[in-house]
Design an enzyme around this catalytic site. Structure first.
Site, PDB file in Angstrom:
ATOM      1  N   GLU A 131       9.204  -3.488  13.596  1.00  0.00           N
ATOM      2  CA  GLU A 131       8.848  -2.398  12.616  1.00  0.00           C
ATOM      3  C   GLU A 131       7.591  -1.717  12.967  1.00  0.00           C
ATOM      4  O   GLU A 131       6.609  -2.350  13.312  1.00  0.00           O
ATOM      5  CB  GLU A 131       8.701  -3.155  11.367  1.00  0.00           C
ATOM      6  CG  GLU A 131       8.437  -2.148  10.177  1.00  0.00           C
ATOM      7  CD  GLU A 131       8.411  -2.731   8.843  1.00  0.00           C
ATOM      8  OE1 GLU A 131       8.707  -2.079   7.875  1.00  0.00           O
ATOM      9  OE2 GLU A 131       7.804  -3.616   8.655  1.00  0.00           O
TER      10      GLU A 131
ATOM     11  N   SER B 164       5.019  -6.997   4.346  1.00  0.00           N
ATOM     12  CA  SER B 164       5.748  -7.305   5.673  1.00  0.00           C
ATOM     13  C   SER B 164       6.538  -8.394   5.530  1.00  0.00           C
ATOM     14  O   SER B 164       6.453  -9.434   4.685  1.00  0.00           O
ATOM     15  CB  SER B 164       4.562  -7.550   6.484  1.00  0.00           C
ATOM     16  OG  SER B 164       3.921  -8.849   6.354  1.00  0.00           O
TER      17      SER B 164
ATOM     18  N   PHE C 206       0.765  -1.196   0.121  1.00  0.00           N
ATOM     19  CA  PHE C 206      -0.074   0.130  -0.159  1.00  0.00           C
ATOM     20  C   PHE C 206       0.883   1.280  -0.113  1.00  0.00           C
ATOM     21  O   PHE C 206       0.287   2.342  -0.315  1.00  0.00           O
ATOM     22  CB  PHE C 206      -1.081  -0.059   1.308  1.00  0.00           C
ATOM     23  CG  PHE C 206      -0.329   0.319   2.750  1.00  0.00           C
ATOM     24  CD1 PHE C 206      -0.018   1.862   2.791  1.00  0.00           C
ATOM     25  CD2 PHE C 206       0.041  -0.747   3.479  1.00  0.00           C
ATOM     26  CE1 PHE C 206       0.741   1.998   4.177  1.00  0.00           C
ATOM     27  CE2 PHE C 206       0.717  -0.126   4.604  1.00  0.00           C
ATOM     28  CZ  PHE C 206       1.270   0.901   5.135  1.00  0.00           C
TER      29      PHE C 206
ATOM     30  N   CYS D 185       9.672   1.412   3.470  1.00  0.00           N
ATOM     31  CA  CYS D 185      10.534   0.591   4.074  1.00  0.00           C
ATOM     32  C   CYS D 185      11.907   0.960   4.200  1.00  0.00           C
ATOM     33  O   CYS D 185      12.813   0.415   4.874  1.00  0.00           O
ATOM     34  CB  CYS D 185      10.580  -0.633   3.212  1.00  0.00           C
ATOM     35  SG  CYS D 185      10.989  -0.514   1.486  1.00  0.00           S
TER      36      CYS D 185
ATOM     37  N   GLU E 248      -5.146  -4.040  -2.092  1.00  0.00           N
ATOM     38  CA  GLU E 248      -6.520  -3.829  -2.029  1.00  0.00           C
ATOM     39  C   GLU E 248      -6.933  -2.555  -1.375  1.00  0.00           C
ATOM     40  O   GLU E 248      -8.165  -1.919  -1.371  1.00  0.00           O
ATOM     41  CB  GLU E 248      -7.447  -4.988  -1.388  1.00  0.00           C
ATOM     42  CG  GLU E 248      -6.796  -5.301   0.059  1.00  0.00           C
ATOM     43  CD  GLU E 248      -5.942  -6.366   0.428  1.00  0.00           C
ATOM     44  OE1 GLU E 248      -5.600  -6.892   1.148  1.00  0.00           O
ATOM     45  OE2 GLU E 248      -4.932  -6.245  -0.768  1.00  0.00           O
TER      46      GLU E 248
END
Length: 482
Positions: free
Chosen positions: A382, A226, A149, A281, A176
């Site tokens: 994270e 992830s 996303f 990231c 999505e």
């Protein structure tokens, strides 16, 4: 409400799945569209279309395939602002961030357009008496990509241009949560006139991911997301005999040395941590201050964070937007609560952030933790939000040791005026991408992108020369003529 469609075999069609998810603007709460959760049958239809297109497309000369990409680049360039506006609406990042997002994607189209040179093999005459040897690269078939996303226009373009430039056909599942920019991008791709089935789009969630991993006619899968899901995709797709590149999560360390240029360093550290609301990231997460730098960096970071303007990313003057969803906001807030419970000192608290006129926005304000120690949850897991963790180190050795304890190894940066320190850091730190006085160590399209350790699963990283390796098989030809 608009219901998004899949793009299969050169035509738009409704997904067979009956379940739809609502796509919302994370700043306003406005409903933008409904995205279908496609089924394995929808994946199979897309793969069959891609498989049918493969023989003709793979036989198309690379120079002709490149011309489609030249045309695509021009179309994308003409629609930069439109795609940026869609990205901001569905994701929440500022318009400036969204333009850079799409711009980085376009750079991959530009690089892939050089495919006639990138596909060249090697050759050597007389490897033995009157025997020659040369290598050629050939496409493998249908490839699929599953994208996240946080960079809706860019990340799919890490894969699509290289897959089709090398002669493969392609199926994409965008996130999505942010499907609208890819829906529009595929409408623009339609204008290029690619043969039907060369590129395909299937909306969906977990079922589509698992169908990609299991489908016998998919040669390889690319994933960004992830680490938990990256590990699942890597294992399941590899067990099915596929090539896999699975890019996972991160915990990026920013090391500030005593000889760093203070003003520019603090500004760059703040941008690394709070840009895109920390949802990237390559975002900095833990700032390790070496020696006597701690107080100056701490005070400067708090000052910069307080100057951030939180709000709707489409509005002038806003420098940080919302996080992607209410669920993700609650996840970030739970980490802040955990940091307080663990004994870290909260210098700037973003938990009660509000924006006038936007009561339904997913707001998390810039947050700064002091007195963070190794082993704390906020120092190891994270967070993927606008949260800075400050730590101390006596020297460079200790700072590198702190970074290398992490299970992740996506990126790490050092701020210094010392070439010796920079060289030592880049040699010893366990990260796939290293910045020297750069807080977001993002490679250009013509270099590989990917981490190490728990941040990457596979052998061949995204874009750059490794993309050509991922999407092709080397064939070795040994020749003797009597």
């Amino acid at each position: 409400m608009r219901v998004l469609e899949n793009f299969v075999g050169g035509a738009w069609s409704r997904a067979s799945g009956a379940t739809h998810l609502e796509v919302k603007n994370p700043a306003t709460g406005e409903s933008l569209a409904e995205v279908p959760l496609s089924t394995a049958a929808d994946v199979d239809a897309a793969v069959k279309a891609a498989q049918a297109a493969f023989p003709g497309w793979s036989a198309t000369p690379p120079v002709q395939r490149a011309r489609y990409l030249f045309k695509l680049r021009e179309i994308f360039d003409a629609h930069r602002d439109e795609i940026a506006a869609i990205c901001t609406a569905e994701h929440g990042k500022t318009l400036a961030e969204a333009r850079n997002d799409f711009g980085r994607g376009i750079e991959n189209v530009e690089h892939a357009a050089g495919i006639p040179a990138l596909l060249m093999g090697q050759g050597l005459e007389d490897v033995a008496s009157r025997i020659d040897c040369h290598t050629i690269r050939q496409p493998l078939g249908v490839f699929a990509a599953i994208t996240p996303f946080n960079f809706p226009p860019m990340v799919p373009l890490w894969f699509l241009p290289y897959a089709i430039a090398t002669g493969n056909t392609f199926v994409l599942k965008p996130s999505e949560q942010v499907p609208l920019s890819q829906q529009r991008i595929f409408e623009l791709i339609e204008q290029v006139g690619l043969p039907p089935g060369v590129v395909n789009l299937v909306h969906g969630g977990r079922d589509v991911v698992n169908a990609f991993c299991a489908h016998r006619d998919i040669a390889g899968v690319s994933f960004v997301g992830s680490s938990a899901v990256a590990r699942h995709v890597y294992r399941s797709a590899a067990e099915a005999g596929k090539r896999v590149q699975a890019l996972g999560g991160a915990k990026n360390f920013l090391v500030v040395m005593p000889d760093a240029e203070r003003r520019m360093t603090v500004a760059n550290v703040a941008e690394s941590i709070y840009g895109c609301s920390g949802q990237r990231c390559l975002a900095g997460s833990v700032v390790v201050c070496v020696g006597d730098t701690y107080e100056a960096v701490r005070d400067g970071l708090v000052r910069h964070a307080k100057g951030i303007v939180l709000g709707d990313g489409s509005k002038p003057g806003v420098t940080m937007g919302p996080v992607i969803s209410a669920a993700h906001r609650d996840r970030v807030l739970s980490y802040i609560n955990q940091g307080v419970a663990e004994g870290a000192t909260l210098l700037l608290d973003g938990r009660d952030a509000r924006v006038d006129g936007y009561p339904d926005g997913n707001w998390v304000g810039p947050t700064v933790f002091d007195d963070v120690r190794p082993g704390m949850v906020i120092a190891t897991e994270e967070i993927f939000g606008p949260v800075a963790c400050l730590m101390r180190a006596n020297d460079l050795d200790e700072a590198i040791a702190i970074a290398n304890r992490s299970e992740y190894g996506n990126a790490a940066s050092i701020y210094t005026s010392s070439g010796r320190a920079a060289r030592e850091f880049q040699h010893r730190v366990g990260a796939g991408m290293v910045g020297v006085n750069i807080g977001v160590a993002a490679p250009m399209a013509f270099f590989p992108f990917g981490g190490q350790k728990g941040s990457f699963f596979g052998d061949l990283k995204a874009h750059g020369p490794t993309a050509i390796d991922f999407y092709t098989e080397r064939k070795i030809v040994i020749t003797r003529w009597f």
